[in-house]
Write an enzyme that holds these catalytic residues in place. Structure first.
Site, PDB file in Angstrom:
ATOM      1  N   ASP A   6       0.829  -1.204   0.000  1.00 41.06           N
ATOM      2  CA  ASP A   6       0.000   0.000   0.000  1.00 41.06           C
ATOM      3  C   ASP A   6       0.868   1.260   0.000  1.00 41.06           C
ATOM      4  O   ASP A   6       2.059   1.199   0.326  1.00 41.06           O
ATOM      5  CB  ASP A   6      -0.881  -0.026   1.261  1.00 41.06           C
ATOM      6  N   ASP A  55     -11.046   1.494  -2.844  1.00 42.41           N
ATOM      7  CA  ASP A  55     -11.597   1.215  -1.512  1.00 42.41           C
ATOM      8  C   ASP A  55     -13.118   1.287  -1.544  1.00 42.41           C
ATOM      9  O   ASP A  55     -13.784   0.872  -0.607  1.00 42.41           O
ATOM     10  CB  ASP A  55     -11.071   2.232  -0.485  1.00 42.41           C
TER      11      ASP A  55
HETATM   12  C1  GLA Z   1      -5.718   1.786   2.342  1.00 31.92           C
HETATM   13  C2  GLA Z   1      -6.159   0.633   1.473  1.00 31.92           C
HETATM   14  C3  GLA Z   1      -7.162  -0.209   2.201  1.00 31.92           C
HETATM   15  C4  GLA Z   1      -6.592  -0.691   3.505  1.00 31.92           C
HETATM   16  C5  GLA Z   1      -6.113   0.486   4.331  1.00 31.92           C
HETATM   17  C6  GLA Z   1      -5.365   0.033   5.560  1.00 31.92           C
HETATM   18  O1  GLA Z   1      -6.727   2.714   2.487  1.00 31.92           O
HETATM   19  O2  GLA Z   1      -6.663   1.081   0.264  1.00 31.92           O
HETATM   20  O3  GLA Z   1      -7.565  -1.296   1.397  1.00 31.92           O
HETATM   21  O4  GLA Z   1      -5.549  -1.587   3.248  1.00 31.92           O
HETATM   22  O5  GLA Z   1      -5.248   1.332   3.593  1.00 31.92           O
HETATM   23  O6  GLA Z   1      -4.908   1.083   6.330  1.00 31.92           O
END
Ligand code: GLA
Length: 692
Positions: free
Chosen positions: A450, A513
């Protein structure tokens, strides 16, 4: 032969299955574009137009379509290269040197070498021709053969010329939770610029261009190019005053400078480009086929379970063990622990950088969970955000100088974190070592990587915008060499790292997300124009959805997520018996159909109804699928006539759904189509197609 040369006239003709691309060298040594479009075999028909300036205010450089215009001489138009030499000269003046053709297994390559007329700067233009794929890949390499430094202030991968005005330009806009929102706009006089200046990634625009001459899915001319680069890029489309549209794309020159040392080479990212007169569908197929053949591996992607939406940062071994058992019962093949397993990570404020297993959450270590996941017969995946650090961590306390910063400025946090200076070798070593240790000491099969904020207060070296992502690429390549079975998912606050730069180094994209099944259809639709379905991770999550607050039936949620690589992100411990049963059935079904979804040809079908239908078709060999969605029924409650595509017209097909079975010829299904009526809100249907 895909590359034909007329030596005498110095004209090059690049031939793919259906198309041609031609350019040549004029008597002044200028590389001039001649043609891009439908196939022309007769190279001798191409001529170099005589250059005559329109007036002294419209010099010949301005009116000429150049393959690779540089900043220098009487050029005021968009250019691809700007260099400042050690003596302060800020002009490039190139001369054509020679060409070379190389034949490779998958493509033929034309390499054109240009040299500055005074300085020992070599510019090599590469044209890789993928004949069967109707695609070409262009890139540029600079070589400093002098004894002094050269400052590269701008480097674009290519400039293209399209002999039309009033084209339509399409790309995507968006932000977190709303990635991949396709827009189309008319190109008129002036410039359209899309770019990313964030260093990490962007949800705002995507590094590709599509220019169409009033095309539809199945008809019309489309010119397109997709940059193989993450991080900063820029693209300019300009309808010039001289009766054409030019487009170029490459590294963003915003705050950019690369110091090219004596003997050093520096390359612009490759751009995959193509032309079709068969509309957007053919464009997508060419790119999807290319990605499948040369970028992605042949393995079918597993169904994953990810605990993020279920537990957030509140990860505990006990609960993860329960989730793993339930995930297995549902049919998941890969269990992924998301954020929260490491350091003092109880929220966004702390933990990033301290990559040890949290003792309170995993008192007996993380292997207790991994062993259980493995004994259940699943693969194990884990979340990391290696480019970042939170201020309260041990890592930051020990190495406050490891973040991007200016000594006289306060470094901004965003999501309570700083970005590590990935241009430093010690930082690169730390990140590589941390991940190598994780993969060596634990049986991990999948990394979700990420990156949740952009770069700010970048260091003094203005090549950081290039070097940061290079470092990420290199680390993942090195890790894959040592741990070849591990899959990497590229995530950046959702779908912020979707591009052809990262794909191939990473295996999957986290698409967004936003897991609302209805919003996802919009995101997936836009995504599919350029990117392959196999890399599109899609989860089924709980309702009401945390972003949209919408309640959508589970069947629709599954159908929407089954259009990509299926994942489950629900709190499955709260599933009722009925939900468990439905999830089991859908996951089992997905496993049957996934070769068609992940590797088939994908079609965005036209909605012939006034109602809000969306329908998509997949075809692979003798089988196919149709996904049909009706999010909101409207007054009139119209049925849908569904005209299929890509079938063999004389073959008979069987279509089945529910207790319905339809037998028709390919011609009938494509020309007349079938009538289908869905009713209510969030209705969906999955129809199976097979040759009889
Ligand atoms: C980001 C990602 C999510 C999750 C969060 C965790 O927003 O897109 O899918 O992994 O971080 O903090």
């Amino acid at each position: 032969m895909s590359i034909i040369v007329n030596e005498e006239r110095r004209i090059f003709l690049l031939q793919t299955l259906h198309n041609s691309y031609a350019f040549g060298v004029d008597d002044q040594g200028l590389l001039r574009h001649l043609y891009w479009g439908k196939k022309i075999d007769a190279i001798d028909d191409f001529e170099m137009p005589v250059l005559a300036e329109v007036s002294t205010n419209d010099p010949v450089f301005e009116i000429t379509r150049e393959e690779f215009p540089v900043y220098g001489r009487l050029r005021y138009k968009e250019h691809c290269l700007k260099v400042t030499f050690a003596d302060g000269c800020r002009e490039v003046d190139y001369i054509y040197e020679n060409y070379k053709i190389e034949n490779h297994k998958d493509y033929d390559e034309l390499i054109i070498t240009l040299k500055d007329s005074h300085y020992d700067l070599y510019i090599t233009l590469h044209y890789k021709v993928y004949g069967d794929f109707d695609l070409m890949e262009r890139s540029v390499t600079l070589r400093n053969a002098s004894q002094e430094n050269m400052a590269i202030e701008q480097l674009q991968s290519a400039q293209f010329h399209i002999p039309y005005e009033n084209l339509n330009f399409s790309n995507v806009h968006g932000h977190w939770g709303a990635e991949q929102q396709r827009f189309v706009q008319k190109v008129s006089y002036g410039k359209v610029v899309i770019e990313n200046r964030r260093g990490i990634s962007s949800h705002n625009h995507n590094p590709y261009f599509i220019l169409d001459h009033d095309a539809s899915e199945t008809q019309g001319e489309v010119y397109f190019g997709a940059l193989r680069r993450s991080g900063n890029f820029s693209g300019v489309v300009e309808q010039t005053p001289y009766g054409e549209t030019l487009v170029q794309m490459g590294l963003n020159d915003h705050d950019f400078c690369y110091n090219l040392a004596p003997g050093e080479e520096f390359s612009a990212p490759a751009i995959i480009c193509g032309y079709t007169n068969q509309g957007f569908e053919t464009m997508s197929h060419h790119l999807h086929h290319f990605a499948q053949a040369f970028i992605l591996d042949n393995d079918i992607r597993p169904v994953l379970y990810n605990s993020w939406e279920a537990t957030g940062f509140g990860v505990t071994c006990e609960e993860q063990l329960k989730l793993a058992k339930k995930a297995k019962e549902l049919g998941a093949e890969l269990f992924v622990v998301d954020d929260g397993w490491f350091g003092e990570r109880n929220g966004i404020k702390n933990g990033l950088g301290d990559w040890y297993v949290n003792k309170q959450k995993f008192p007996h270590g993380i292997d207790e969970l991994i062993d259980e996941v493995k004994s259940l017969g699943m693969m194990f995946g884990i979340w990391v955000e290696p480019e970042m650090v939170n201020p309260p961590t041990k890592l930051y306390k020990e190495h406050p100088d490891w973040i991007y910063h200016f000594a006289t400025r306060v470094s901004d946090t965003s999501r309570e974190q700083y970005v590590l200076d990935m241009t430093r070798e010690d930082v690169q070593q730390f990140v590589y070592q941390m991940l190598d240790d994780l993969l060596t000491s634990h049986d991990v099969d999948y990394i979700k990587w990420d990156a949740n904020r952009p770069i700010s207060q970048s260091n003094f070296d203005r090549s950081v915008w290039y070097k940061h992502i290079e470092a990420v690429y290199d680390i993942v390549k090195a890790l894959k060499k040592k741990h070849p079975h591990v899959l990497f998912e590229a995530c950046a606050s959702g779908g912020g790292r979707i591009d052809y730069g990262i794909l191939g180094i990473f295996d999957d994209f986290w698409t967004s997300d936003n897991t609302d099944a209805c919003d996802r259809l919009t995101i997936q639709d836009s995504y599919s124009y350029i990117y392959p379905i196999k890399a599109m991770r899609a989860w089924v999550t709980d309702c009401p959805n945390f972003i949209s607050n919408r309640d959508i039936p589970m069947r629709y949620r599954f159908h929407s997520a089954m259009m990509g690589t299926l994942g489950i992100g629900c709190n499955i411990l709260k599933f009722s018996d009925e939900e468990t049963k439905l999830a089991q059935e859908m996951i089992a079904l997905y496993k049957e159909i996934r070769p068609i979804v992940q590797e088939g040809d994908f079609y965005r079908l036209e909605n012939l109804s006034e109602d809000d239908y969306r329908s998509y078709e997949y075809l692979k060999d003798t089988k196919g699928l149709l996904f049909v969605f009706l999010s909101h029924t409207r007054i009139g409650h119209r049925p849908l006539t569904l005209k299929l595509r890509g079938l063999k017209k004389d073959t008979r097909y069987k279509l089945t759904y529910g207790d319905q079975e339809i037998h028709k010829s390919g011609a009938y299904l494509m020309e007349r189509g079938i009538d289908l009526r869905l009713s209510g809100d969030y209705a969906s249907e999955l129809i199976f197609i097979s040759e009889m």
